[in-house]
Design a protein around this motif. Structure first.
Motif, PDB file in Angstrom:
ATOM      1  N   PHE A   5      26.494  -3.489  11.322  1.00  0.00           N
ATOM      2  CA  PHE A   5      27.291  -1.976  12.009  1.00  0.00           C
ATOM      3  C   PHE A   5      28.555  -2.414  10.767  1.00  0.00           C
ATOM      4  O   PHE A   5      28.699  -1.008  10.186  1.00  0.00           O
ATOM      5  CB  PHE A   5      28.094  -2.346  14.076  1.00  0.00           C
ATOM      6  CG  PHE A   5      28.895  -1.190  13.846  1.00  0.00           C
ATOM      7  CD1 PHE A   5      28.380   0.107  13.821  1.00  0.00           C
ATOM      8  CD2 PHE A   5      30.530  -1.568  13.980  1.00  0.00           C
ATOM      9  CE1 PHE A   5      29.277   1.094  14.323  1.00  0.00           C
ATOM     10  CE2 PHE A   5      30.734  -0.325  14.202  1.00  0.00           C
ATOM     11  CZ  PHE A   5      31.019   0.763  14.272  1.00  0.00           C
ATOM     12  N   TYR A   8      27.131  -0.938   7.670  1.00  0.00           N
ATOM     13  CA  TYR A   8      26.099   0.116   7.832  1.00  0.00           C
ATOM     14  C   TYR A   8      27.848   0.754   7.919  1.00  0.00           C
ATOM     15  O   TYR A   8      27.637   1.963   6.918  1.00  0.00           O
ATOM     16  CB  TYR A   8      26.046   0.339   9.398  1.00  0.00           C
ATOM     17  CG  TYR A   8      25.992   2.185   9.583  1.00  0.00           C
ATOM     18  CD1 TYR A   8      25.026   3.359   9.129  1.00  0.00           C
ATOM     19  CD2 TYR A   8      27.016   2.323  10.458  1.00  0.00           C
ATOM     20  CE1 TYR A   8      24.750   4.183   9.966  1.00  0.00           C
ATOM     21  CE2 TYR A   8      27.010   4.071  10.752  1.00  0.00           C
ATOM     22  CZ  TYR A   8      26.060   4.580  10.498  1.00  0.00           C
ATOM     23  OH  TYR A   8      25.451   6.425  10.641  1.00  0.00           O
ATOM     24  N   TYR A 120      27.379   3.543  18.544  1.00  0.00           N
ATOM     25  CA  TYR A 120      26.618   2.287  19.012  1.00  0.00           C
ATOM     26  C   TYR A 120      26.132   0.873  19.520  1.00  0.00           C
ATOM     27  O   TYR A 120      25.485   0.689  19.492  1.00  0.00           O
ATOM     28  CB  TYR A 120      27.189   1.445  16.953  1.00  0.00           C
ATOM     29  CG  TYR A 120      27.652   0.020  17.274  1.00  0.00           C
ATOM     30  CD1 TYR A 120      25.834  -0.167  16.464  1.00  0.00           C
ATOM     31  CD2 TYR A 120      28.461  -1.100  17.759  1.00  0.00           C
ATOM     32  CE1 TYR A 120      25.816  -1.674  15.582  1.00  0.00           C
ATOM     33  CE2 TYR A 120      28.342  -2.350  17.195  1.00  0.00           C
ATOM     34  CZ  TYR A 120      26.831  -2.402  16.261  1.00  0.00           C
ATOM     35  OH  TYR A 120      26.319  -4.280  16.332  1.00  0.00           O
ATOM     36  N   GLN A 124      23.179  -0.157  21.294  1.00  0.00           N
ATOM     37  CA  GLN A 124      23.007  -1.668  21.841  1.00  0.00           C
ATOM     38  C   GLN A 124      22.440  -2.402  22.750  1.00  0.00           C
ATOM     39  O   GLN A 124      21.657  -3.369  23.061  1.00  0.00           O
ATOM     40  CB  GLN A 124      24.212  -2.275  20.810  1.00  0.00           C
ATOM     41  CG  GLN A 124      24.886  -2.586  19.237  1.00  0.00           C
ATOM     42  CD  GLN A 124      23.595  -3.394  17.976  1.00  0.00           C
ATOM     43  OE1 GLN A 124      23.215  -4.135  18.746  1.00  0.00           O
ATOM     44  NE2 GLN A 124      22.477  -2.554  17.571  1.00  0.00           N
ATOM     45  N   CYS A 410      19.385  -0.768  14.421  1.00  0.00           N
ATOM     46  CA  CYS A 410      19.650   0.841  14.102  1.00  0.00           C
ATOM     47  C   CYS A 410      20.017   0.990  13.145  1.00  0.00           C
ATOM     48  O   CYS A 410      20.056   2.350  12.748  1.00  0.00           O
ATOM     49  CB  CYS A 410      20.416   1.385  15.516  1.00  0.00           C
ATOM     50  SG  CYS A 410      18.806   1.043  17.263  1.00  0.00           S
ATOM     51  N   MET A 411      20.876   0.450  12.674  1.00  0.00           N
ATOM     52  CA  MET A 411      21.607   0.648  11.263  1.00  0.00           C
ATOM     53  C   MET A 411      21.225   1.128  10.020  1.00  0.00           C
ATOM     54  O   MET A 411      21.736   1.322   9.012  1.00  0.00           O
ATOM     55  CB  MET A 411      22.967   0.025  11.491  1.00  0.00           C
ATOM     56  CG  MET A 411      23.376  -0.829  12.601  1.00  0.00           C
ATOM     57  SD  MET A 411      24.854   0.524  12.738  1.00  0.00           S
ATOM     58  CE  MET A 411      23.745   1.821  14.038  1.00  0.00           C
ATOM     59  N   MET A 420      24.093   8.144  15.437  1.00  0.00           N
ATOM     60  CA  MET A 420      25.219   7.977  14.306  1.00  0.00           C
ATOM     61  C   MET A 420      26.046   9.606  13.838  1.00  0.00           C
ATOM     62  O   MET A 420      26.759   9.033  14.285  1.00  0.00           O
ATOM     63  CB  MET A 420      25.461   6.701  14.167  1.00  0.00           C
ATOM     64  CG  MET A 420      24.758   5.589  14.328  1.00  0.00           C
ATOM     65  SD  MET A 420      25.966   4.516  15.365  1.00  0.00           S
ATOM     66  CE  MET A 420      27.407   3.612  14.691  1.00  0.00           C
TER      67      MET A 420
END
Length: 427
Positions: A5, A8, A120, A124, A410-411, A420
């Motif tokens: 995170f 990112y 985020y 998660q 995902c980042m 996001m």
């Protein structure tokens, strides 16, 4: 929260720049964020910053807490002497380089938009197999299509690298690499591991010496697989005699019969039948590597990888037990699976090795022309409204799942990135 995170956040500069300063109070200006580093060492290289009135060029290291610097022993590692900024969520302690000099620290916990953090955390903590399932319908099709294309390219690169590792481990022998890949492909998932172990237990240099004889190939493959310990009929006894001689000659150590899976399989897919088909293919398709490079169409590749078992195995599934019906040749689906899992990775590997882009284009074209059944992974995307039109789509979905969705990465995913930004008003 995980460090990805913060990677990112730093890479995209998604934090407030108002009165930006280090934890020591020195004014900070980011001139270049640097390039994300996937190798050992600091997280971002070639960053350019202005701290106070001095411009610095170097690396940026990212941690959740500043104290992670000491936990990872960076204060004793010269690779981290080049770090010009330590980006953290919480600046709990000062950190130093090997010479004792302080590393400037940027604390982010009060500079990140709350909506971004909440989105985020939702990704998660998602309970669905696809973390972004709840957001997926709202993501533009062009974003999803672009990410799937990227996932396909990464999967081909990964598959090609697996072949290249075999190629290098066997003294840069392409025929050996193809042989290993071919055996793995003949495992068809259920017996993939056993076939791969067989490739190691029966080196290709031994196989190459006996490609002129189908009988000897069957003896080597079935014997090394552990299926000739109890000869149950005249043909098995003939193979056993051949294998006993060859095993002694090459000092071979066979696998054990229990390593092979027969449960919940149609007899036509039994490993004994697959090994007999493999023996025929190796007998009829010598110099297979060059043939894989030269073939062009799906039909040509299918013909190249199609194989019928010898006469005995057209009427038997195992030794000593005659089948009720005559065995047909290898099915179309099985042949296409070999094109996908053998021909395509070999083309990708040699494209990477030689720099011949046309071979990678050929590999992608083959996938786009082939159909591939959905599986338990790709069905998760189908439930979200996505439909695979070809093997290329299925391979892309597998790449997306394995590299991004399963590890909740995902980042690094364009779909996750879009979600996001969309759900964070400040961006």
């Amino acid at each position: 929260m995980k460090e990805d995170f913060l990677h990112y956040i730093w890479q995209h500069q998604y934090f407030s720049k108002a009165a930006l300063a280090t934890s020591e109070g020195e004014p900070l200006q980011v001139l270049r964020v640097g390039f994300y580093n996937t190798d050992a060492g600091p997280d971002f290289r070639e960053a350019v910053l202005r701290v106070g009135n001095v411009e610095w060029s170097g690396s940026v290291e990212v941690h959740l807490s500043a104290s992670d610097w000491h936990r990872h022993q960076h204060q004793h590692d010269p690779k981290y002497d080049q770090v010009v900024l330590h980006v953290v969520w919480q600046a709990d302690v000062p950190v130093t380089r090997t010479d004792g000099s302080l590393v400037p620290v940027l604390e982010l916990q009060h500079r990140v938009d709350l909506g971004l953090l909440q989105t985020y955390q939702m990704l998660q903590q998602a309970r669905s197999v696809i973390p972004c399932a709840a957001f997926w319908p709202g993501v533009p099709e062009i974003t999803k299509t672009g990410m799937l294309a990227r996932a396909l390219a990464e999967r081909l690169e990964e598959k090609g690298e697996e072949v290249l590792q075999v190629y290098r481990s066997y003294g840069n022998d392409w025929e050996q690499a193809v042989y290993h890949t071919l055996l793995r492909g003949f495992g068809f998932k259920i017996n993939q591991q056993a076939f791969e172990q067989l490739a190691k237990a029966l080196p290709f240099h031994v196989v190459r010496r006996h490609q002129h004889s189908l009988l000897q190939l069957e003896a080597l493959l079935l014997g090394q697989a552990g299926f000739l310990t109890d000869a149950e009929d005249a043909y098995a006894q003939q193979l056993q005699r051949e294998y006993t001689y060859l095993r002694h000659k090459y000092k071979l150590e066979p696998l054990q019969r229990h390593q092979w899976n027969f449960l919940r399989m149609r007899p036509a897919n039994f490993p004994t039948v697959r090994l007999a088909q493999l023996a025929t293919l190796l007998h009829q398709r010598q110099a297979l590597f060059s043939k894989l490079l030269e073939a062009d169409t799906v039909k040509e590749y299918a013909q190249l990888l199609q194989a019928s078992a010898s006469e005995y195995w057209q009427t038997h599934y195992t030794f000593g037990k005659e089948a009720k019906h005559r065995q047909a040749a290898m099915g179309k689906g099985s042949v296409h699976s070999l094109v996908i899992n053998v021909a395509v990775p070999v083309l990708a590997a040699y494209a990477s090795h030689s720099g011949e882009r046309t071979l990678l284009d050929k590999a992608i074209a083959l996938l786009e022309q082939l159909k591939e059944e959905s599986n338990r992974y790709t069905r998760h995307y189908e439930e979200l409204g996505w439909r695979a039109r070809s093997a290329a789509d299925n391979q892309a979905a597998l790449g997306l799942y394995n590299r991004y969705c399963r590890p909740v990465n995902c980042m690094r995913c364009a779909v996750g990135n879009k979600i996001m930004k969309k759900h964070s008003p400040a961006l």
